[in-house]
Write a protein that holds these residues in place. Structure first.
Motif, short mmCIF file in Angstrom:
data_model
loop_
_atom_site.label_atom_id
_atom_site.label_comp_id
_atom_site.label_asym_id
_atom_site.label_seq_id
_atom_site.Cartn_x
_atom_site.Cartn_y
_atom_site.Cartn_z
N ARG A 58 83.11 107.30 29.77
CA ARG A 58 84.48 108.07 29.01
C ARG A 58 84.82 109.29 28.70
O ARG A 58 85.40 110.18 28.31
N GLN A 59 83.29 109.28 27.96
CA GLN A 59 82.89 110.70 26.94
C GLN A 59 81.98 111.70 27.55
O GLN A 59 81.79 113.14 26.91
N ALA A 60 82.59 111.36 29.33
CA ALA A 60 81.62 112.63 29.66
C ALA A 60 82.45 114.06 29.43
O ALA A 60 83.44 114.42 29.66
N PRO A 61 81.75 114.98 29.74
CA PRO A 61 80.21 114.91 29.98
C PRO A 61 78.78 114.67 28.82
O PRO A 61 79.58 114.90 27.80
N CYS A 62 77.73 114.15 28.78
CA CYS A 62 77.35 113.57 28.11
C CYS A 62 75.96 112.65 29.13
O CYS A 62 75.84 112.67 29.93
N VAL A 63 75.13 112.85 28.04
CA VAL A 63 73.31 112.49 27.75
C VAL A 63 73.58 111.35 27.57
O VAL A 63 73.18 110.78 26.30
N VAL A 64 72.83 110.86 28.68
CA VAL A 64 72.30 109.56 28.02
C VAL A 64 70.65 109.03 28.22
O VAL A 64 70.37 109.10 28.84
N PHE A 65 70.57 109.23 26.69
CA PHE A 65 68.73 108.89 26.95
C PHE A 65 67.67 107.57 26.09
O PHE A 65 68.67 107.26 25.11
N LEU A 66 67.26 107.52 27.37
CA LEU A 66 67.25 106.08 27.45
C LEU A 66 65.48 106.08 26.76
O LEU A 66 64.36 106.97 27.29
N LEU A 87 72.58 103.16 37.39
CA LEU A 87 72.38 104.48 37.99
C LEU A 87 72.95 104.76 38.70
O LEU A 87 73.08 106.13 39.51
N ASP A 88 73.36 104.16 39.58
CA ASP A 88 73.91 104.61 41.23
C ASP A 88 75.09 104.47 40.86
O ASP A 88 76.39 105.16 41.29
N GLY A 89 75.76 104.13 40.19
CA GLY A 89 77.55 103.91 40.02
C GLY A 89 78.20 103.39 40.58
O GLY A 89 77.46 103.07 41.74
N ILE A 90 78.73 102.93 39.64
CA ILE A 90 79.36 101.47 40.75
C ILE A 90 80.19 102.51 42.32
O ILE A 90 80.15 101.22 43.09
N ASP A 91 80.95 103.31 42.00
CA ASP A 91 81.35 103.57 43.26
C ASP A 91 80.87 105.10 44.17
O ASP A 91 82.03 105.39 44.51
N GLY A 92 80.00 104.82 43.62
CA GLY A 92 79.09 106.58 43.66
C GLY A 92 79.45 107.54 43.17
O GLY A 92 78.80 108.55 43.76
N GLY A 93 80.67 107.91 42.71
CA GLY A 93 81.30 109.16 41.64
C GLY A 93 81.45 108.77 40.21
O GLY A 93 81.58 109.62 39.24
N ALA A 94 80.76 107.71 39.67
CA ALA A 94 81.64 106.90 38.65
C ALA A 94 80.42 108.01 37.65
O ALA A 94 80.85 107.98 36.42
N ASN A 95 79.53 108.36 38.04
CA ASN A 95 78.30 109.02 36.73
C ASN A 95 78.94 110.30 36.83
O ASN A 95 77.47 111.36 36.17
N GLU A 96 79.54 110.89 37.54
CA GLU A 96 80.22 112.47 37.44
C GLU A 96 80.06 112.84 35.76
O GLU A 96 81.02 112.62 35.35
N GLY A 97 78.86 113.54 35.83
CA GLY A 97 79.17 114.14 34.11
C GLY A 97 78.43 113.10 33.28
O GLY A 97 78.52 113.32 32.57
N VAL A 98 77.41 112.52 34.19
CA VAL A 98 76.56 111.71 33.08
C VAL A 98 75.08 112.19 33.79
O VAL A 98 74.79 112.66 34.72
#
Length: 412
Positions: free
Chosen positions: A222-230, A259-270
């Motif tokens: 929701r807040q992309a671009p965003c870096v998720v740091f694990l 990590l794979d993204g729900i629909d293949g493109g969900a992680n755009e900008g993450v």
């Protein structure tokens, strides 16, 4: 009341459990002074003042304790003059360092940064950049070539069909700045920063850990671009074959799904970054292409980085004639956390000497070199374990950087 009374012993136990509780420590010092143990009261007051230099009660306790005669020992100096001490420190003139030069960059161990974000609390883009990381040029070059440059060039990215997503695993000994490097990457991308630890995810109730993992990634999307740091990826994504807990296996499965993204493109900008001290304990499915397929070894700070860390931790302390070049050589192999401890120990030595003599003195090279000699680098045990991995488990060359470093340092 004697110094060995049950009440005083109970207070000692409480202070040991909460060493930064200044009022509790001052109360213990008052009881020790009343029990005829001024030396012990001075020690408690000195530690209290180390945590809270401006505390009036601790100062008063110190003055009264040092004015009392210590049994079977020479009389202690009467009335340590804190105001005069402050004036002496305030009047200190350069050179603080033996060769003073430009304003130092931020510390490479992440000191001075705002600390880990609360779960699902995305930090807004901030000013920390890779240029603010002292030294570590090889790490910066690898980040730029393998991760940042493609993402900064949208036209080339479009031409080559590269998605605006990515995963990078930082590994190395503890205390060497992996979290700070991740924050700097977020700054380079102008992205938000969401720091996630194992405590943010794992939950005792069935299904909650997976839900937490999903909500973290949904927040980042929701807040992309965003870096998720694990952080501590080996705890969040450990090898499923080694765990008997179905909850942990399900958590790893959920992480793979996100990590794979729900629909293949969900992680755009993450952009997903992770850090671990034990990459060999991370589930192999997390290391396959498309997930954490790129790794970066973050080693103990090199000479320029050590100088930056030392400058940072000494910047507001009363020091004089500190030869940073000599100190940097004496701390080869130290982590950023080790360097912070060296500065803290040297400051404590000078403080206690000032209290004992009644005359304030600066922190000098003998204090710093003495502290460095007392400390064994905390990175040693990690390299002992890593050496075995580099020798016997480097399938596919995934630890070639580690092998190169160990050979350069003659540890392999």
């Amino acid at each position: 009341m004697s110094a060995d009374s049950p009440l005083i012993q109970s207070l000692r136990t409480a202070v040991a459990a909460a060493p930064q509780d200044v009022p509790l420590r001052v109360h213990l010092g008052e009881l020790l002074l009343a029990a005829g143990a001024p030396d012990a009261a001075v020690a408690e007051a000195a530690v209290a003042l180390q945590h809270a230099p401006g505390d009036a009660q601790a100062r008063d306790l110190m003055a009264r304790a040092m004015g009392a005669p210590a049994p079977a020992a020479p009389a202690a100096p009467r009335g340590f003059d804190w105001q005069a001490a402050q004036e002496q420190v305030g009047d200190a003139v350069p050179p603080r360092f033996a060769a003073e030069d430009a304003e130092p960059p931020l510390a490479a161990d992440g000191s001075g940064d705002p600390g880990d974000a609360a779960a699902w609390d995305v930090e807004t883009p901030h000013a920390v950049r890779l240029a603010d990381v002292g030294g570590m040029q090889e790490v910066k070059d690898r980040l730029e070539a393998a991760f940042l440059a493609p993402l900064r060039n949208p036209e080339l990215r479009k031409l080559y069909g590269k998605s605006l997503r990515g995963g990078l695993l930082l590994y190395g000994p503890p205390g060497c700045g992996k979290t700070f490097v991740a924050r700097a990457v977020a700054g380079e991308l102008g992205a938000g920063f969401l720091s996630v630890s194992v405590n943010d995810v794992l939950d005792m109730w069935m299904g909650n850990s997976e839900r937490n993992m999903h909500e973290i990634f949904e927040t980042a999307r929701r807040q992309a671009p965003c870096v998720v740091f694990l952080d501590e990826l080996d705890a969040l994504g450990g090898k499923r074959s080694r765990t008997q807990s179905s909850g942990m296996r399900n958590t790893v499965n959920q992480l793979l799904t996100e990590l794979d993204g729900i629909d293949g493109g969900a992680n755009e900008g993450v952009f997903v970054l992770a850090a671990t001290n034990a990459p060999w304990d991370v589930d192999l499915a997390l290391r396959r292409p498309g997930r954490f397929d790129r790794t970066l070894l973050v080693l103990p700070p090199d000479a320029p980085a050590r100088e930056a860390v030392l400058r940072y931790h000494l910047r507001e302390r009363p020091i004089e004639k500190v030869e940073l070049g000599k100190l940097v050589k004496a701390t080869d192999g130290f982590s950023g956390a080790d360097l912070a401890h060296v500065c803290e120990t040297a400051a404590e030595t000078a403080l206690l000497d000032s209290v004992r003599t009644g005359t304030v003195r600066m922190i000098g090279m003998p204090d710093l070199l003495g502290a460095a000699r007392q400390l064994t680098p905390s990175t040693g045990p990690w390299f002992a374990s890593a050496r075995n991995v580099a020798m016997y488990a480097n399938d596919g060359g995934q630890y070639d950087d580690l092998v190169t470093y160990l050979k350069r340092k003659r540890k392999l």
